[in-house]
Design a protein around this motif. Structure first.
Motif, PDB file in Angstrom:
ATOM      1  N   SER A  76      13.603 -35.909  -1.736  1.00  0.00           N
ATOM      2  CA  SER A  76      14.820 -35.089  -1.740  1.00  0.00           C
ATOM      3  C   SER A  76      15.519 -35.043  -3.091  1.00  0.00           C
ATOM      4  O   SER A  76      16.345 -34.197  -3.319  1.00  0.00           O
ATOM      5  N   TYR A  77      15.234 -35.959  -3.989  1.00  0.00           N
ATOM      6  CA  TYR A  77      15.830 -36.007  -5.325  1.00  0.00           C
ATOM      7  C   TYR A  77      17.337 -36.199  -5.310  1.00  0.00           C
ATOM      8  O   TYR A  77      18.008 -35.932  -6.286  1.00  0.00           O
ATOM      9  N   GLY A  78      17.892 -36.594  -4.202  1.00  0.00           N
ATOM     10  CA  GLY A  78      19.327 -36.841  -4.144  1.00  0.00           C
ATOM     11  C   GLY A  78      19.743 -37.326  -2.779  1.00  0.00           C
ATOM     12  O   GLY A  78      19.054 -37.109  -1.786  1.00  0.00           O
ATOM     13  N   ASP A  79      20.877 -38.002  -2.748  1.00  0.00           N
ATOM     14  CA  ASP A  79      21.388 -38.492  -1.472  1.00  0.00           C
ATOM     15  C   ASP A  79      22.776 -37.931  -1.169  1.00  0.00           C
ATOM     16  O   ASP A  79      23.553 -38.539  -0.460  1.00  0.00           O
ATOM     17  N   VAL A  80      23.042 -36.747  -1.709  1.00  0.00           N
ATOM     18  CA  VAL A  80      24.302 -36.065  -1.407  1.00  0.00           C
ATOM     19  C   VAL A  80      24.192 -35.443  -0.014  1.00  0.00           C
ATOM     20  O   VAL A  80      23.082 -35.252   0.503  1.00  0.00           O
ATOM     21  N   PRO A  81      25.312 -35.143   0.627  1.00  0.00           N
ATOM     22  CA  PRO A  81      25.264 -34.621   1.997  1.00  0.00           C
ATOM     23  C   PRO A  81      24.306 -33.447   2.198  1.00  0.00           C
ATOM     24  O   PRO A  81      23.562 -33.425   3.183  1.00  0.00           O
ATOM     25  N   ALA A  82      24.285 -32.499   1.309  1.00  0.00           N
ATOM     26  CA  ALA A  82      23.401 -31.332   1.490  1.00  0.00           C
ATOM     27  C   ALA A  82      21.935 -31.752   1.503  1.00  0.00           C
ATOM     28  O   ALA A  82      21.140 -31.241   2.298  1.00  0.00           O
ATOM     29  N   SER A  83      21.553 -32.687   0.648  1.00  0.00           N
ATOM     30  CA  SER A  83      20.169 -33.169   0.619  1.00  0.00           C
ATOM     31  C   SER A  83      19.824 -33.923   1.891  1.00  0.00           C
ATOM     32  O   SER A  83      18.736 -33.753   2.446  1.00  0.00           O
ATOM     33  N   LEU A  84      20.736 -34.757   2.352  1.00  0.00           N
ATOM     34  CA  LEU A  84      20.485 -35.526   3.572  1.00  0.00           C
ATOM     35  C   LEU A  84      20.415 -34.621   4.798  1.00  0.00           C
ATOM     36  O   LEU A  84      19.598 -34.848   5.702  1.00  0.00           O
ATOM     37  N   GLU A  85      21.238 -33.581   4.838  1.00  0.00           N
ATOM     38  CA  GLU A  85      21.190 -32.624   5.957  1.00  0.00           C
ATOM     39  C   GLU A  85      19.862 -31.877   5.958  1.00  0.00           C
ATOM     40  O   GLU A  85      19.261 -31.668   7.017  1.00  0.00           O
ATOM     41  N   ALA A  86      19.390 -31.470   4.782  1.00  0.00           N
ATOM     42  CA  ALA A  86      18.103 -30.775   4.695  1.00  0.00           C
ATOM     43  C   ALA A  86      16.969 -31.705   5.114  1.00  0.00           C
ATOM     44  O   ALA A  86      16.060 -31.301   5.844  1.00  0.00           O
ATOM     45  N   LEU A  87      17.028 -32.950   4.685  1.00  0.00           N
ATOM     46  CA  LEU A  87      16.024 -33.939   5.070  1.00  0.00           C
ATOM     47  C   LEU A  87      16.015 -34.139   6.582  1.00  0.00           C
ATOM     48  O   LEU A  87      14.955 -34.149   7.215  1.00  0.00           O
ATOM     49  N   ALA A  88      17.183 -34.272   7.173  1.00  0.00           N
ATOM     50  CA  ALA A  88      17.276 -34.450   8.628  1.00  0.00           C
ATOM     51  C   ALA A  88      16.703 -33.241   9.360  1.00  0.00           C
ATOM     52  O   ALA A  88      16.024 -33.393  10.379  1.00  0.00           O
ATOM     53  N   ALA A  89      16.954 -32.051   8.850  1.00  0.00           N
ATOM     54  CA  ALA A  89      16.431 -30.838   9.483  1.00  0.00           C
ATOM     55  C   ALA A  89      14.905 -30.817   9.441  1.00  0.00           C
ATOM     56  O   ALA A  89      14.257 -30.412  10.411  1.00  0.00           O
TER      57      ALA A  89
END
Length: 76
Positions: free
Chosen positions: A46-59
């Protein structure tokens, strides 16, 4: 399992290898090199642990979105 720059931190790298020794998925939240720690294990980068990255990862993990992208570096 999620990692954050484990490639550069030996103790975390050991935990990643141990946790995924019998299977699983690696979610590398920062460094793409973390995927090289467990080369025969599926990895999402994901190259990041900001909310948008974590939401995309969860999806992606939930099957609601397909993982896209290209690796910008060569892994060892």
């Amino acid at each position: 399992m999620c990692s954050t720059n484990a490639w550069f931190e030996p103790e975390q790298a050991t935990r990643v290898k141990e946790a995924l020794a019998n299977g699983g998925v690696l979610c590398a939240l920062r460094s793409p090199y973390d995927a090289a720690l467990v080369p025969n294990t599926p990895a999402l980068l994901s190259y990041g642990d900001v909310p948008a990255s974590l939401e995309a990862l969860a999806a992606v993990l939930a099957g609601k979105r397909q993982a896209e992208g290209r690796l910008p570096v060569e892994l060892p």
